[in-house]
Design a protein around this motif. Structure first.
Motif, mmCIF file in Angstrom:
data_model
loop_
_atom_site.group_PDB
_atom_site.id
_atom_site.type_symbol
_atom_site.label_atom_id
_atom_site.label_comp_id
_atom_site.label_asym_id
_atom_site.label_seq_id
_atom_site.Cartn_x
_atom_site.Cartn_y
_atom_site.Cartn_z
ATOM 1 N N ILE A 1 0.823 -1.210 0.000
ATOM 2 C CA ILE A 1 0.000 0.000 0.000
ATOM 3 C C ILE A 1 0.856 1.259 0.000
ATOM 4 O O ILE A 1 0.326 2.356 -0.189
ATOM 5 C CB ILE A 1 -0.981 0.032 1.189
ATOM 6 C CG1 ILE A 1 -0.246 -0.018 2.527
ATOM 7 C CG2 ILE A 1 -1.986 -1.101 1.085
ATOM 8 C CD1 ILE A 1 -1.171 0.156 3.733
ATOM 9 N N SER A 2 2.157 1.127 0.191
ATOM 10 C CA SER A 2 3.041 2.291 0.107
ATOM 11 C C SER A 2 3.029 2.842 -1.309
ATOM 12 O O SER A 2 2.773 2.119 -2.279
ATOM 13 C CB SER A 2 4.468 1.913 0.503
ATOM 14 O OG SER A 2 4.542 1.526 1.859
ATOM 15 N N THR A 3 3.356 4.112 -1.438
ATOM 16 C CA THR A 3 3.264 4.766 -2.740
ATOM 17 C C THR A 3 4.387 4.374 -3.689
ATOM 18 O O THR A 3 4.258 4.541 -4.901
ATOM 19 C CB THR A 3 3.276 6.292 -2.576
ATOM 20 O OG1 THR A 3 4.473 6.681 -1.891
ATOM 21 C CG2 THR A 3 2.067 6.753 -1.785
ATOM 22 N N GLY A 4 5.501 3.885 -3.164
ATOM 23 C CA GLY A 4 6.647 3.551 -4.000
ATOM 24 C C GLY A 4 6.926 2.068 -4.028
ATOM 25 O O GLY A 4 6.302 1.279 -3.314
ATOM 26 N N LYS A 5 7.883 1.684 -4.859
ATOM 27 C CA LYS A 5 8.298 0.280 -4.963
ATOM 28 C C LYS A 5 9.787 0.165 -4.647
ATOM 29 O O LYS A 5 10.523 -0.551 -5.303
ATOM 30 C CB LYS A 5 7.977 -0.267 -6.356
ATOM 31 C CG LYS A 5 8.522 0.575 -7.525
ATOM 32 C CD LYS A 5 8.156 -0.027 -8.876
ATOM 33 C CE LYS A 5 8.673 0.837 -10.027
ATOM 34 N NZ LYS A 5 8.375 0.247 -11.350
ATOM 35 N N ASP A 6 10.198 0.886 -3.624
ATOM 36 C CA ASP A 6 11.600 0.973 -3.249
ATOM 37 C C ASP A 6 11.871 0.169 -1.978
ATOM 38 O O ASP A 6 10.944 -0.301 -1.314
ATOM 39 C CB ASP A 6 11.990 2.435 -3.034
ATOM 40 C CG ASP A 6 11.063 3.116 -2.043
ATOM 41 O OD1 ASP A 6 11.391 3.132 -0.844
ATOM 42 O OD2 ASP A 6 9.985 3.601 -2.463
ATOM 43 N N THR A 7 13.137 0.072 -1.639
ATOM 44 C CA THR A 7 13.566 -0.739 -0.499
ATOM 45 C C THR A 7 13.047 -0.220 0.846
ATOM 46 O O THR A 7 12.466 -0.998 1.617
ATOM 47 C CB THR A 7 15.097 -0.844 -0.483
ATOM 48 O OG1 THR A 7 15.513 -1.560 -1.652
ATOM 49 C CG2 THR A 7 15.598 -1.568 0.757
ATOM 50 N N PRO A 8 13.239 1.069 1.190
ATOM 51 C CA PRO A 8 12.714 1.517 2.485
ATOM 52 C C PRO A 8 11.206 1.342 2.604
ATOM 53 O O PRO A 8 10.708 0.881 3.640
ATOM 54 C CB PRO A 8 13.115 3.001 2.541
ATOM 55 C CG PRO A 8 14.278 3.113 1.634
ATOM 56 C CD PRO A 8 14.017 2.137 0.528
ATOM 57 N N SER A 9 10.460 1.712 1.559
ATOM 58 C CA SER A 9 9.000 1.590 1.624
ATOM 59 C C SER A 9 8.585 0.160 1.923
ATOM 60 O O SER A 9 7.718 -0.091 2.763
ATOM 61 C CB SER A 9 8.370 2.056 0.311
ATOM 62 O OG SER A 9 8.602 3.425 0.075
ATOM 63 N N GLY A 10 9.198 -0.803 1.221
ATOM 64 C CA GLY A 10 8.833 -2.200 1.426
ATOM 65 C C GLY A 10 9.156 -2.691 2.820
ATOM 66 O O GLY A 10 8.330 -3.350 3.466
ATOM 67 N N HIS A 11 10.355 -2.373 3.306
ATOM 68 C CA HIS A 11 10.752 -2.834 4.638
ATOM 69 C C HIS A 11 9.968 -2.138 5.733
ATOM 70 O O HIS A 11 9.556 -2.773 6.710
ATOM 71 C CB HIS A 11 12.252 -2.611 4.842
ATOM 72 C CG HIS A 11 13.127 -3.610 4.155
ATOM 73 N ND1 HIS A 11 13.392 -3.560 2.803
ATOM 74 C CD2 HIS A 11 13.792 -4.690 4.627
ATOM 75 C CE1 HIS A 11 14.196 -4.561 2.478
ATOM 76 N NE2 HIS A 11 14.450 -5.265 3.563
ATOM 77 N N TRP A 12 9.795 -0.823 5.612
ATOM 78 C CA TRP A 12 9.037 -0.111 6.649
ATOM 79 C C TRP A 12 7.603 -0.619 6.712
ATOM 80 O O TRP A 12 7.056 -0.800 7.797
ATOM 81 C CB TRP A 12 9.047 1.394 6.367
ATOM 82 C CG TRP A 12 10.398 2.042 6.434
ATOM 83 C CD1 TRP A 12 11.587 1.464 6.798
ATOM 84 C CD2 TRP A 12 10.701 3.400 6.113
ATOM 85 N NE1 TRP A 12 12.606 2.364 6.714
ATOM 86 C CE2 TRP A 12 12.102 3.570 6.299
ATOM 87 C CE3 TRP A 12 9.945 4.474 5.674
ATOM 88 C CZ2 TRP A 12 12.730 4.797 6.064
ATOM 89 C CZ3 TRP A 12 10.573 5.700 5.447
ATOM 90 C CH2 TRP A 12 11.951 5.853 5.646
ATOM 91 N N GLU A 13 7.009 -0.870 5.533
ATOM 92 C CA GLU A 13 5.635 -1.359 5.542
ATOM 93 C C GLU A 13 5.550 -2.727 6.197
ATOM 94 O O GLU A 13 4.621 -2.984 6.975
ATOM 95 C CB GLU A 13 5.065 -1.407 4.127
ATOM 96 C CG GLU A 13 3.611 -1.859 4.084
ATOM 97 C CD GLU A 13 2.961 -1.708 2.726
ATOM 98 O OE1 GLU A 13 2.052 -2.512 2.418
ATOM 99 O OE2 GLU A 13 3.340 -0.781 1.973
ATOM 100 N N MET A 14 6.500 -3.617 5.916
ATOM 101 C CA MET A 14 6.413 -4.941 6.542
ATOM 102 C C MET A 14 6.580 -4.864 8.054
ATOM 103 O O MET A 14 6.117 -5.740 8.779
ATOM 104 C CB MET A 14 7.403 -5.928 5.908
ATOM 105 C CG MET A 14 8.851 -5.687 6.166
ATOM 106 S SD MET A 14 9.941 -6.974 5.436
ATOM 107 C CE MET A 14 9.957 -6.537 3.713
ATOM 108 N N MET A 15 7.184 -3.785 8.537
ATOM 109 C CA MET A 15 7.295 -3.560 9.981
ATOM 110 C C MET A 15 6.218 -2.602 10.487
ATOM 111 O O MET A 15 6.362 -1.958 11.528
ATOM 112 C CB MET A 15 8.689 -3.048 10.338
ATOM 113 C CG MET A 15 9.782 -4.083 10.170
ATOM 114 S SD MET A 15 9.585 -5.533 11.271
ATOM 115 C CE MET A 15 8.895 -6.751 10.120
ATOM 116 N N GLY A 16 5.128 -2.481 9.714
ATOM 117 C CA GLY A 16 3.939 -1.810 10.215
ATOM 118 C C GLY A 16 3.793 -0.348 9.905
ATOM 119 O O GLY A 16 2.835 0.297 10.362
#
Length: 407
Positions: A86-101
């Protein structure tokens, strides 16, 4: 509660996401497309008996309605599903931060001009802040390609190689000996401070050190360092650490989270070393620990370089090492396998692809469980919050109850 282990197979997407059209990524499928390309190029189906037994293939087939050649088995000892971002980007921080809530619900800043990525004004400010007379590069590029093209000029002139990509990044490549590793880190810190001062909202400044004396021998080293902005809210790692938990970063995890919520960090270079370090931590970590590993080589060595055969062979290697991971785990330990985005090695260009990622869980007493489609990567963080008896995260739905896991 003993230990939880997260293995992020960096870039292992398993089918284009519902919003892939907005990113130009419809029909991207890192896992399926690399399997098909591997079969076409080698005449063989790649061997992934343990990953398939965990349900990775089934998750991909459900996410994409695709079938592809592989040597493996049907799911028999893992919970498996597929998660959208659901994050706006497809980058590394967005993916990791989202998986950690903590999903990224704002737009990052980007350098969109592919040939003259940084404005003259920004370059002048960078030069003034760093006390250098100029930069090399100033374009979108693959890291290995730009080092091969400009590495010799960099050695001769002493000027740093600055480049970017479709992600929100400012990358700086420099020779460890001729430029100096400490000098590279200092330069990156100065650029990070400048970008923040200018309010450009760039996610990461990345130090990309390399060695060698000519294009044929130039090689990036394991001394990469990411200078990330802070997540926009407290992540599961922050909450777990504050509650007395021990968070162990293996690989670039600490950099991705700007070292927030991290208790201990281990750097390792190469896929074997990353897995070895993870196993070592599983053996020696105390109860109430979270071991969080990013397997960066899948993304940087094979995804971005558009090498489906190398990617498939790396997955085969990981498959052979899963038994070592299982053997290291105690009866109360639980393993999660996921990814942060896609990077289809058969896709045009060299950027990430907007895809579902696998959501897989394993413990010694699990039976095969179909977790189905998950609406956010944050389901993993919510599951960990319930596992470690923390307050619920604002995003995500826990699937702990589906895992037949006895705390």
């Amino acid at each position: 509660m003993a230990k939880a282990i997260i293995l992020v197979i960096d870039s292992l997407g398993i089918g284009h996401a519902p919003d892939a059209a907005a990113f130009g990524d419809v029909s991207a499928n890192t896992f399926a497309n690399l399997a098909i390309a591997f079969h076409q190029q080698t005449g063989k189906a790649f061997k992934i008996p343990k990953l398939s037994s965990l349900g990775l293939v089934s998750a991909c087939e459900q996410a994409s309605d695709l079938t592809f050649p592989y040597e493996g088995v049907l799911p028999d000892k893992g919970a498996f599903g597929y998660a959208a971002e659901i994050s706006t980007g497809k980058d590394t921080p967005s993916g990791h931060w989202e998986m950690m809530g903590v999903p990224v619900l704002f737009d990052w800043g980007y350098f969109l001009n592919r040939k003259e990525s940084f404005s003259k004004d920004l370059i002048e400010k960078v030069n003034k802040a760093t006390n250098f007379s100029g930069i090399l590069g100033n374009c979108h590029a693959s890291g290995t390609d730009i080092i091969a093209a400009l590495g010799q000029e960099h050695i001769n002139t002493g000027l740093p190689i600055c480049y970017t990509s479709a992600d929100s990044v400012f990358q700086i490549a420099a020779h460890e000996e001729h430029f100096g590793l400490d000098n590279l880190y200092t330069y990156c810190e100065q650029v990070r401070a400048l970008l923040d001062k200018e309010n450009l909202n760039i996610g990461r400044v990345i130090a990309r050190p390399f060695i060698g004396e000519d294009p044929a021998s130039f090689t990036r080293t394991g001394n990469r360092r990411d200078y990330s902005v802070l997540p926009p809210a407290k992540t599961l790692l922050d909450k777990f650490s504050a509650a007395g938990g021990h968070v162990i970063s293996v690989g670039k995890i600490a950099d991705i989270f700007a070292h927030q919520g991290i208790s201990e960090k281990t750097k390792a270079t190469g896929l074997p070393a990353l897995i070895d370090s993870t196993i070592e931590h599983i053996h020696r970590a105390k109860d109430n620990s979270l071991i969080f590993t990013n397997l960066v080589n899948f993304d940087q060595d094979f995804g971005h370089r558009r090498d489906p055969v190398g990617y498939a062979q790396a997955l085969e290697y990981l498959d052979t090492r899963l038994e070592d991971v299982y053997q290291a785990m105690g009866e109360e330990d639980i393993l999660f396998i996921t990814a942060d985005h896609g990077c289809d090695p058969t896709w045009p260009g060299n950027d990430h692809t907007r895809e579902y990622v696998p959501m897989i869980a394993y413990h010694h007493n699990i039976s095969s469980v179909d977790l189905g489609e998950r609406s956010t990567f944050a389901d993993l963080g919510q599951t960990l919050a319930e596992l470690f008896e923390l307050n619920k995260m604002p995003y995500g739905t826990s699937f702990l109850a589906d895992l037949n896991f006895k705390k």
